[in-house]
Design a protein around this motif. Structure first.
Motif, PDB file in Angstrom:
ATOM      1  N   GLU A 128     -19.085  -8.509  -6.066  1.00  0.00           N
ATOM      2  CA  GLU A 128     -19.908  -9.603  -5.545  1.00  0.00           C
ATOM      3  C   GLU A 128     -21.261  -9.681  -6.249  1.00  0.00           C
ATOM      4  OE1 GLU A 128     -20.098  -9.051  -1.330  1.00  0.00           O
ATOM      5  OE2 GLU A 128     -18.167 -10.034  -0.996  1.00  0.00           O
ATOM      6  N   LEU A 129     -21.863  -8.539  -6.535  1.00  0.00           N
ATOM      7  CA  LEU A 129     -23.156  -8.551  -7.217  1.00  0.00           C
ATOM      8  C   LEU A 129     -23.069  -9.144  -8.621  1.00  0.00           C
ATOM      9  CD1 LEU A 129     -24.651  -5.113  -6.124  1.00  0.00           C
ATOM     10  CD2 LEU A 129     -25.578  -7.373  -5.590  1.00  0.00           C
ATOM     11  N   ASN A 130     -21.885  -9.112  -9.192  1.00  0.00           N
ATOM     12  CA  ASN A 130     -21.693  -9.689 -10.516  1.00  0.00           C
ATOM     13  C   ASN A 130     -21.092 -11.094 -10.461  1.00  0.00           C
ATOM     14  OD1 ASN A 130     -22.437  -7.603 -12.691  1.00  0.00           O
ATOM     15  ND2 ASN A 130     -21.344  -6.382 -11.171  1.00  0.00           N
ATOM     16  N   GLY A 131     -21.121 -11.702  -9.268  1.00  0.00           N
ATOM     17  CA  GLY A 131     -20.707 -13.086  -9.131  1.00  0.00           C
ATOM     18  C   GLY A 131     -19.223 -13.301  -8.963  1.00  0.00           C
ATOM     19  N   GLY A 132     -18.466 -12.221  -8.880  1.00  0.00           N
ATOM     20  CA  GLY A 132     -17.022 -12.339  -8.734  1.00  0.00           C
ATOM     21  C   GLY A 132     -16.591 -12.413  -7.276  1.00  0.00           C
ATOM     22  N   HIS A 133     -15.291 -12.555  -7.091  1.00  0.00           N
ATOM     23  CA  HIS A 133     -14.710 -12.627  -5.748  1.00  0.00           C
ATOM     24  C   HIS A 133     -13.588 -11.602  -5.655  1.00  0.00           C
ATOM     25  CE1 HIS A 133     -13.026 -14.096  -2.035  1.00  0.00           C
ATOM     26  NE2 HIS A 133     -11.882 -14.381  -2.626  1.00  0.00           N
ATOM     27  N   ALA A 134     -13.674 -10.713  -4.671  1.00  0.00           N
ATOM     28  CA  ALA A 134     -12.637  -9.701  -4.459  1.00  0.00           C
ATOM     29  C   ALA A 134     -11.463 -10.320  -3.713  1.00  0.00           C
ATOM     30  CB  ALA A 134     -13.201  -8.518  -3.676  1.00  0.00           C
ATOM     31  N   VAL A 135     -10.280 -10.213  -4.301  1.00  0.00           N
ATOM     32  CA  VAL A 135      -9.047 -10.685  -3.672  1.00  0.00           C
ATOM     33  C   VAL A 135      -8.301  -9.463  -3.167  1.00  0.00           C
ATOM     34  CG1 VAL A 135      -6.857 -11.895  -4.029  1.00  0.00           C
ATOM     35  CG2 VAL A 135      -8.940 -12.689  -5.195  1.00  0.00           C
ATOM     36  N   HIS A 136      -8.218  -9.331  -1.851  1.00  0.00           N
ATOM     37  CA  HIS A 136      -7.640  -8.132  -1.246  1.00  0.00           C
ATOM     38  C   HIS A 136      -6.131  -8.285  -1.050  1.00  0.00           C
ATOM     39  CE1 HIS A 136     -11.508  -6.186  -0.069  1.00  0.00           C
ATOM     40  NE2 HIS A 136     -11.929  -7.438  -0.171  1.00  0.00           N
ATOM     41  N   VAL A 137      -5.377  -7.308  -1.559  1.00  0.00           N
ATOM     42  CA  VAL A 137      -3.931  -7.259  -1.358  1.00  0.00           C
ATOM     43  C   VAL A 137      -3.620  -5.921  -0.711  1.00  0.00           C
ATOM     44  CG1 VAL A 137      -1.657  -7.315  -2.441  1.00  0.00           C
ATOM     45  CG2 VAL A 137      -3.516  -8.715  -3.382  1.00  0.00           C
ATOM     46  N   ALA A 138      -2.951  -5.957   0.424  1.00  0.00           N
ATOM     47  CA  ALA A 138      -2.707  -4.726   1.185  1.00  0.00           C
ATOM     48  C   ALA A 138      -1.592  -3.897   0.563  1.00  0.00           C
ATOM     49  CB  ALA A 138      -2.360  -5.057   2.632  1.00  0.00           C
ATOM     50  N   LEU A 139      -1.798  -2.585   0.520  1.00  0.00           N
ATOM     51  CA  LEU A 139      -0.732  -1.655   0.196  1.00  0.00           C
ATOM     52  C   LEU A 139       0.251  -1.599   1.360  1.00  0.00           C
ATOM     53  CD1 LEU A 139      -2.921   1.258  -1.248  1.00  0.00           C
ATOM     54  CD2 LEU A 139      -1.507  -0.324  -2.577  1.00  0.00           C
ATOM     55  N   ASN A 140       1.441  -1.089   1.084  1.00  0.00           N
ATOM     56  CA  ASN A 140       2.442  -0.908   2.146  1.00  0.00           C
ATOM     57  C   ASN A 140       1.860   0.010   3.217  1.00  0.00           C
ATOM     58  OD1 ASN A 140       4.642   0.296   3.662  1.00  0.00           O
ATOM     59  ND2 ASN A 140       6.025  -0.533   2.119  1.00  0.00           N
ATOM     60  N   PRO A 141       1.791  -0.429   4.483  1.00  0.00           N
ATOM     61  CA  PRO A 141       1.135   0.386   5.515  1.00  0.00           C
ATOM     62  C   PRO A 141       1.890   1.662   5.877  1.00  0.00           C
ATOM     63  CG  PRO A 141       2.169  -1.541   6.498  1.00  0.00           C
ATOM     64  CD  PRO A 141       2.272  -1.719   5.013  1.00  0.00           C
ATOM     65  N   LEU A 142       3.142   1.791   5.455  1.00  0.00           N
ATOM     66  CA  LEU A 142       3.921   2.981   5.792  1.00  0.00           C
ATOM     67  C   LEU A 142       3.691   4.115   4.794  1.00  0.00           C
ATOM     68  CD1 LEU A 142       7.297   1.338   6.909  1.00  0.00           C
ATOM     69  CD2 LEU A 142       5.380   2.120   8.329  1.00  0.00           C
ATOM     70  N   ASP A 143       3.680   3.790   3.499  1.00  0.00           N
ATOM     71  CA  ASP A 143       3.523   4.850   2.493  1.00  0.00           C
ATOM     72  C   ASP A 143       2.398   4.568   1.496  1.00  0.00           C
ATOM     73  OD1 ASP A 143       4.578   2.827   0.965  1.00  0.00           O
ATOM     74  OD2 ASP A 143       6.377   3.911   0.355  1.00  0.00           O
ATOM     75  N   PHE A 144       1.682   3.462   1.689  1.00  0.00           N
ATOM     76  CA  PHE A 144       0.542   3.089   0.842  1.00  0.00           C
ATOM     77  C   PHE A 144       0.935   2.928  -0.625  1.00  0.00           C
ATOM     78  CE2 PHE A 144      -1.234   5.446   4.483  1.00  0.00           C
ATOM     79  CZ  PHE A 144      -1.901   4.389   5.073  1.00  0.00           C
ATOM     80  N   SER A 145       2.135   2.433  -0.839  1.00  0.00           N
ATOM     81  CA  SER A 145       2.573   2.076  -2.184  1.00  0.00           C
ATOM     82  C   SER A 145       2.221   0.616  -2.449  1.00  0.00           C
ATOM     83  CB  SER A 145       4.087   2.281  -2.327  1.00  0.00           C
ATOM     84  OG  SER A 145       4.779   1.430  -1.403  1.00  0.00           O
ATOM     85  N   PRO A 146       2.069   0.221  -3.712  1.00  0.00           N
ATOM     86  CA  PRO A 146       1.739  -1.172  -4.005  1.00  0.00           C
ATOM     87  C   PRO A 146       2.933  -2.092  -3.816  1.00  0.00           C
ATOM     88  CG  PRO A 146       1.930   0.100  -6.025  1.00  0.00           C
ATOM     89  CD  PRO A 146       2.057   1.076  -4.908  1.00  0.00           C
ATOM     90  N   ASP A 147       2.687  -3.256  -3.252  1.00  0.00           N
ATOM     91  CA  ASP A 147       3.699  -4.307  -3.157  1.00  0.00           C
ATOM     92  C   ASP A 147       3.475  -5.217  -4.364  1.00  0.00           C
ATOM     93  OD1 ASP A 147       5.095  -6.702  -2.635  1.00  0.00           O
ATOM     94  OD2 ASP A 147       5.032  -6.348  -0.472  1.00  0.00           O
ATOM     95  N   TRP A 148       4.225  -4.981  -5.422  1.00  0.00           N
ATOM     96  CA  TRP A 148       3.949  -5.661  -6.679  1.00  0.00           C
ATOM     97  C   TRP A 148       4.197  -7.162  -6.605  1.00  0.00           C
ATOM     98  CZ3 TRP A 148       0.804  -3.379  -9.658  1.00  0.00           C
ATOM     99  CH2 TRP A 148       0.783  -1.986  -9.748  1.00  0.00           C
ATOM    100  N   GLN A 149       5.122  -7.573  -5.737  1.00  0.00           N
ATOM    101  CA  GLN A 149       5.336  -9.013  -5.608  1.00  0.00           C
ATOM    102  C   GLN A 149       4.108  -9.681  -5.001  1.00  0.00           C
ATOM    103  OE1 GLN A 149       7.993 -10.847  -6.844  1.00  0.00           O
ATOM    104  NE2 GLN A 149       6.516 -12.472  -6.390  1.00  0.00           N
ATOM    105  N   LYS A 150       3.503  -9.042  -3.995  1.00  0.00           N
ATOM    106  CA  LYS A 150       2.286  -9.601  -3.400  1.00  0.00           C
ATOM    107  C   LYS A 150       1.134  -9.629  -4.414  1.00  0.00           C
ATOM    108  CE  LYS A 150       3.066  -8.534   1.491  1.00  0.00           C
ATOM    109  NZ  LYS A 150       2.568  -7.776   2.673  1.00  0.00           N
ATOM    110  N   ILE A 151       1.066  -8.589  -5.232  1.00  0.00           N
ATOM    111  CA  ILE A 151       0.013  -8.549  -6.257  1.00  0.00           C
ATOM    112  C   ILE A 151       0.237  -9.670  -7.268  1.00  0.00           C
ATOM    113  CG2 ILE A 151      -0.995  -7.168  -8.115  1.00  0.00           C
ATOM    114  CD1 ILE A 151      -0.162  -4.677  -6.417  1.00  0.00           C
TER     115      ILE A 151
END
Length: 382
Positions: A128-151
């Motif tokens: 944010e300080l550099n003018g950007g916008h953080a786009v949050h994508v949740a990890l799998n809540p069971l094992d905290f692995s990345p959901d690559w399709q959501k990304i």
């Protein structure tokens, strides 16, 4: 004077809040992620020698040559990546500075940066300080692995960067070779830059190896990779880290770094250069050192009402407290510090939007056995 804040969502960090509660109520502090034991004696002796030898003035902006050379040799030994000492390795005042400098170097106003929740709390403010916008994508809540399709679905023409973290803070999950291959395929043919937070690179358990972005030729050619001596050598207060990136990215990184801190604690740089060369066994033994602490802490909590999530790396244990309380995690952590005698961190502090009904907290097990035993005794009594 009326000041319009540039960071309206930012207050005092949860780590400061919980550490303050721990001090006020004499709670065992398993909240903030730092060891309660010292780094190697050889490192402390090397620091003293460097100071006594007059190594007390500004270091070169990019880092002491001997340290950059030692980093380059270590990187080639561990990850098979030969990096240029002069143009691709930069020593920084901690990993947090490196993360900020990397974001500041390439993120412009209106750019989007994908971050994977839960994520470390310094990521979004830097964006944010550099003018950007953080786009949050949740990890799998069971094992905290990345959901690559959501990304993949989150990528837009404005996406400038994807941030990854492995081993993961706060969840202890790690990325696999397949994960890195998927990420590489996703960004192939784009201008998207990867920022890989690898500060716990030497803390991976159960015989696994750390899958650094530096092992992956295609990703390494478009990535900033950030590491931390503080995590590896149990001296977080020294605030020394480094960033490895290709020549073009490093050039932009250094433009920010030179006006952010310019140079980093000089005697510590000489000390780290010394021990990296003389005692590589320290970081090679780190997985077994911390795995013993992980296993001991989990064994001590076996009789408690906490349900422990798996820990594949880093030095944090995520625990489900549903059997103890229906309170939200912040309220539970406040109660735990004031009435249970142990400080922890609510996992919601690492999310933009925590999963509904999630009852998870984070303990740090980078502690002496006596500290872990005292904490576990209090936690089993709940």
């Amino acid at each position: 004077m009326q000041i319009e804040t540039k960071l309206p969502k930012v207050g005092t960090t949860i780590f400061t809040v919980m550490s303050q509660l721990a001090m006020e109520h004499k709670a065992v502090n398993l909240g903030q992620g730092f060891p309660d034991f010292d780094g190697p004696q050889a490192l402390r002796d090397a620091l003293t020698r460097a100071m006594n030898d007059g190594r007390n003035q500004y270091a070169p902006m990019t880092g002491v040559p001997a340290l950059r050379e030692a980093i380059a040799r270590k990187t080639e030994r561990l990850y098979g990546r030969k990096v240029n000492v002069d143009s691709e390795v930069t020593v920084t005042s901690g990993a947090t500075e490196a993360l900020f400098a990397a974001i500041g170097a390439v993120v412009r106003a209106g750019d989007e940066v994908i971050v994977l929740d839960p994520c470390y709390d310094c990521y979004e403010p830097a964006i944010e300080l550099n003018g950007g916008h953080a786009v949050h994508v949740a990890l799998n809540p069971l094992d905290f692995s990345p959901d690559w399709q959501k990304i993949k679905d989150a990528i837009t023409p404005k996406t400038r960067m994807i941030m990854i973290n492995s081993p993961h803070n706060p969840c202890g999950s790690v990325l696999s070779v397949a994960d890195l291959d998927t990420l590489a395929e996703m960004v192939r043919g784009t201008e998207i830059i990867v920022l890989s937070d690898e500060v716990y690179e030497h803390i991976v358990f159960d015989g696994a190896q750390h899958e650094s972005v530096l092992r992956h030729r295609e990703l390494a050619d478009r990535s900033f990779v950030v590491s931390s001596f503080g995590k590896t050598y149990h001296c977080t207060g020294w605030k020394v880290g480094y960033c490895i990136a290709p020549r073009a990215l490093s050039a932009e990184f250094r433009k920010v770094h030179q006006y952010l801190t310019f140079s980093t604690f000089t005697p510590a740089q000489f000390a780290f250069a010394d021990v990296l060369e003389s005692d590589p066994q320290h970081y090679l033994d780190l997985p077994s050192f911390y795995q013993a602490k992980r296993d001991r802490f989990r064994e001590l909590l076996a009789g408690s009402k906490f349900t422990l999530r798996p820990v594949a790396g880093a030095y944090f244990q995520v625990a489900d407290y549903s059997a103890l309380s229906d309170a939200d995690d912040l309220a539970f952590c406040e109660w735990l510090a004031t009435h249970g005698g142990v400080a922890a961190i609510p996992l919601s502090a690492f999310y933009e939007t925590p999963p509904s009904g999630q009852r998870l907290i984070r303990f740090c097990f980078a502690k002496n056995d006596a500290t872990l035993e005292q904490a576990a005794t209090r936690l089993r009594a709940l």
